[in-house]
Design a protein around this motif. Structure first.
Motif, short mmCIF file in Angstrom:
data_model
loop_
_atom_site.label_atom_id
_atom_site.label_comp_id
_atom_site.label_asym_id
_atom_site.label_seq_id
_atom_site.Cartn_x
_atom_site.Cartn_y
_atom_site.Cartn_z
N ARG A 88 -17.03 -44.56 13.62
CA ARG A 88 -16.82 -45.54 13.69
C ARG A 88 -17.87 -46.49 12.31
O ARG A 88 -18.70 -46.09 12.49
N GLY A 89 -16.97 -46.97 11.50
CA GLY A 89 -17.51 -47.54 9.95
C GLY A 89 -17.19 -48.57 9.98
O GLY A 89 -17.06 -48.83 8.65
N LYS A 90 -18.13 -49.24 10.61
CA LYS A 90 -18.54 -50.41 11.45
C LYS A 90 -19.68 -51.22 11.35
O LYS A 90 -20.53 -50.77 12.29
N GLY A 119 -7.26 -64.11 2.55
CA GLY A 119 -7.33 -63.21 3.53
C GLY A 119 -8.08 -62.66 4.13
O GLY A 119 -9.76 -63.23 3.07
N SER A 120 -8.31 -61.87 4.91
CA SER A 120 -9.18 -61.66 5.64
C SER A 120 -9.59 -59.91 5.29
O SER A 120 -10.63 -59.32 5.52
N SER A 121 -9.10 -58.94 4.46
CA SER A 121 -9.19 -57.91 4.22
C SER A 121 -8.67 -57.71 3.12
O SER A 121 -7.73 -57.83 2.59
N SER A 122 -9.78 -56.54 1.97
CA SER A 122 -9.61 -56.10 0.78
C SER A 122 -8.65 -54.86 1.31
O SER A 122 -7.01 -54.94 0.07
N LEU A 123 -8.54 -54.40 1.64
CA LEU A 123 -7.93 -53.27 1.54
C LEU A 123 -6.22 -54.07 1.88
O LEU A 123 -4.76 -53.58 1.30
N ASN A 124 -6.37 -55.04 2.77
CA ASN A 124 -4.20 -56.03 2.46
C ASN A 124 -4.36 -56.02 0.75
O ASN A 124 -3.02 -56.15 0.93
N LEU A 125 -5.52 -56.82 0.41
CA LEU A 125 -4.97 -56.90 -1.50
C LEU A 125 -4.75 -55.65 -2.14
O LEU A 125 -3.73 -55.23 -2.92
N MET A 126 -4.69 -54.93 -2.07
CA MET A 126 -5.47 -53.36 -1.71
C MET A 126 -3.46 -52.67 -2.19
O MET A 126 -2.91 -52.45 -3.19
N HIS A 127 -3.36 -53.03 -0.78
CA HIS A 127 -2.06 -52.48 -0.54
C HIS A 127 -0.29 -54.13 -0.74
O HIS A 127 -0.06 -53.11 -1.78
N GLY A 144 -13.07 -39.44 -0.10
CA GLY A 144 -12.68 -40.84 -0.36
C GLY A 144 -12.46 -41.44 0.60
O GLY A 144 -12.86 -40.55 1.86
N TYR A 145 -12.53 -42.56 0.63
CA TYR A 145 -11.60 -43.37 1.52
C TYR A 145 -10.19 -42.95 2.07
O TYR A 145 -8.88 -43.54 1.47
N ASP A 146 -10.21 -42.35 3.81
CA ASP A 146 -8.82 -42.39 4.00
C ASP A 146 -7.56 -43.38 3.90
O ASP A 146 -6.66 -43.23 3.61
N ALA A 206 -16.38 -52.47 -2.38
CA ALA A 206 -16.16 -52.40 -0.99
C ALA A 206 -18.05 -53.03 -0.73
O ALA A 206 -18.38 -53.06 0.30
N TYR A 207 -18.32 -51.90 -1.27
CA TYR A 207 -19.85 -51.79 -0.62
C TYR A 207 -20.97 -53.13 -2.18
O TYR A 207 -22.32 -52.17 -2.57
N ALA A 208 -20.63 -53.88 -2.82
CA ALA A 208 -21.53 -54.33 -3.88
C ALA A 208 -22.96 -54.78 -3.62
O ALA A 208 -23.71 -54.65 -3.87
N THR A 260 -15.64 -59.73 2.31
CA THR A 260 -17.17 -59.72 3.18
C THR A 260 -17.37 -58.85 4.32
O THR A 260 -17.52 -59.27 5.17
N ALA A 261 -16.81 -58.27 4.41
CA ALA A 261 -16.13 -57.30 5.76
C ALA A 261 -17.46 -57.16 6.58
O ALA A 261 -17.56 -57.33 7.71
N LYS A 262 -18.69 -56.38 5.73
CA LYS A 262 -19.47 -55.70 6.32
C LYS A 262 -20.75 -56.72 5.82
O LYS A 262 -22.09 -56.19 5.28
N VAL A 263 -20.50 -58.04 5.43
CA VAL A 263 -21.62 -58.96 5.20
C VAL A 263 -21.32 -59.57 6.96
O VAL A 263 -22.46 -60.13 6.83
C1 LIG Z 1 -14.30 -48.20 0.43
C2 LIG Z 1 -13.15 -49.47 1.38
N1 LIG Z 1 -12.62 -50.33 1.10
C3 LIG Z 1 -12.37 -51.71 2.46
C4 LIG Z 1 -12.34 -51.52 3.24
C5 LIG Z 1 -12.12 -51.95 3.85
O1 LIG Z 1 -12.96 -53.70 3.61
P1 LIG Z 1 -11.51 -55.01 4.46
O2 LIG Z 1 -11.71 -54.79 5.46
O3 LIG Z 1 -11.84 -56.18 3.60
O4 LIG Z 1 -10.03 -54.39 4.06
C6 LIG Z 1 -13.76 -50.40 4.08
C7 LIG Z 1 -13.64 -50.10 5.21
O5 LIG Z 1 -14.10 -48.64 6.33
C8 LIG Z 1 -14.39 -49.49 2.77
O6 LIG Z 1 -15.19 -48.33 3.86
#
Ligand SMILES: Cc1ncc(COP(=O)(O)O)c(C=O)c1O
Length: 428
Positions: free
Chosen positions: A38-40, A100-108, A139-141, A221-223, A256-259
């Motif tokens: 788990r990457g959390k 919103g709270s998820s960058s992946l959501n914006l990418m999607h 990369g990121y699945d 994501a990891y700036a 800021t998910a991991k901030v």
């Molecule tokens: C590279 C990368 N981008 C995005 C995310 C997910 O970010 P968010 O929670 O903002 O959607 C992760 C989570 O592991 C990630 O590793």
């Protein structure tokens, strides 16, 4: 180059396998149930942000820059939240939307927008026949799943020590109009932990895509997620674009998910002024207005980039020792055997591990049998298909140091046993 097992005599190899099998039996008898998948952040890390929860109550002033926090409106996000996100990314707040709270959501949502409506007045991707997305691998699945979800053809591109193989990227992007995008994690990449060199960033900024509707999905994501004394700087891609007079090429994301709190952070996107106008238009159909209490709480808690950096130092104090332990255990257990390599990140959430050809699935399975769950082998490649079956993503942040130590002992035994058995099979 041959590894130590491959160089052993038949008798020595049989003895080595018997000894490792006995170690494995011993570990199995412990009945472990550990998780390195788990990457959390760990509970200690999320606890760092609990004080944020006390900063909003029924007496809080619910306006920001004169705009309402407690009602519809403010579609770009609170001015103070946009300013904070702009500082983290080093861009103009005028070009930032916090939503919103998820960058992946914006990418999607932006892949979806391109697919259904097209980018910059071009035909929607769904009407263009074959559409390809470049996937630097490992990369990121979840990136790969977004493009695959829309039927786009994910094309793996080798990942090197300083970023994606740019000769391949330039060739494909500049020659093939079916190539519409590329997934990038430019700093402390998932899973290798590397940061793109200035040269790589400049080559991205210099791209002259064959497709006018090609965009770089720059997921920063990891700036701010370094965990050693010295941060590894990333050249700002918008500065690099300005140097060459480029414009509509990059969508940059972060959160800021991991901030603060995964799934309850604030997510943001920035791009050129023209691209942002289009993004705002697309978002205005998808959303009435963003959730703003969380934005306000984040600004009250983190304040500005200095506040973010101070907070991330507290994360680093928790995360750093876990990564140091990974390095120590892998070096002690495998360093002299020559059967594996792994990355040595100074930031981010992962270590990327490579075993012998054809070993990764077997290692992950054996580790699971011995009580340690890993990220599935292959997950770091499009469609879950690692062509050489070597790569495993290690996620050391969530377990306690003690759990991590035991999980790594199991992992090392699994790597040794699979490598030794492969050496035996090869000579059969
Ligand atoms: C590279 C990368 N981008 C995005 C995310 C997910 O970010 P968010 O929670 O903002 O959607 C992760 C989570 O592991 C990630 O590793």
């Amino acid at each position: 180059m041959s590894n130590a097992y491959e160089l052993m005599s038949d008798a020595d190899l049989d003895a080595a396998i018997a000894a490792i099998e006995s170690d494995a039996e011993h570990l199995k008898a412990l009945g472990l149930k550990l998780d390195m998948a788990r990457g959390k952040p760990s509970p200690e890390q999320t606890a760092l942000s609990r004080p944020m929860l006390d900063l909003i109550d029924s007496t809080t002033t619910l306006t920001d820059g004169g705009l309402p926090v407690d009602n519809y409106g403010v579609p770009d996000g609170l001015p103070s939240a946009r300013a904070l996100a702009a500082q983290i990314l080093g861009v103009d707040p005028a070009n930032v939307v916090v939503n919103g709270s998820s960058s992946l959501n914006l990418m999607h949502d932006l892949v979806c927008h391109a697919y259904t409506h097209g980018i910059g007045g071009n035909k929607p991707w769904c009407q263009q026949g074959r559409v390809k997305f470049l996937c630097p691998s490992p990369g990121y699945d979840r990136h790969f799943k977004v493009s695959a979800h829309y039927g786009l053809e994910n094309v793996p591109v080798p990942m090197l020590d300083d970023g994606p193989d740019m000769d391949t990227v330039v060739r494909l992007v500049e020659s093939d109009p079916a190539v519409k995008g590329i997934w990038c994690v430019p700093k402390y990449a998932n899973p290798t932990g590397i940061t793109y060199s200035d040269d790589v960033v400049r080559r991205f900024a210099n791209l002259r895509p064959a497709a006018p509707d090609f965009r770089i999905f720059w997921d920063n994501a990891y700036a701010v997620h370094g965990f050693t004394e010295k941060d590894t700087p990333l050249l700002n891609i918008f500065d690099a674009l300005a140097e060459v007079g480029g414009d509509d090429l990059v969508y940059e994301f972060g959160s800021t998910a991991k901030v603060t709190f995964p799934s309850s952070g604030m997510a943001y996107v920035t791009a050129s002024a023209a691209d942002m106008a289009e993004i705002r238009g697309a978002f205005s159909v998808m959303r009435v207005s963003p959730e703003k209490f969380s934005q306000l709480a984040h600004v009250l808690f983190l304040k500005n980039l200095d506040g973010v950096k101070a907070h991330m130092r507290a994360h680093a104090a928790i995360v750093g020792p876990r990564f140091a332990l990974v390095e120590q255990k892998l070096t002690e257990g495998l360093g002299e055997l020559g059967c594996a390599t792994w990355t040595h990140p100074t930031g981010g959430y992962f270590v990327s591990f490579d075993g012998p050809e054809g070993s990764a699935k077997a290692i992950v399975k054996l580790a699971a049998d011995l009580g340690v769950k890993m990220t599935p082998a292959g997950a770091t490649w499009p469609s879950g298909k690692d062509p050489h079956d070597t790569n495993i993503r290690i996620a050391p942040t969530y377990p306690s140091l003690d759990e991590l130590s035991r999980a790594l002992d199991v992992f090392v035994v699994a790597v040794k046993l699979v490598s030794a058995r492969l050496a035996k099979v090869a000579r059969a």
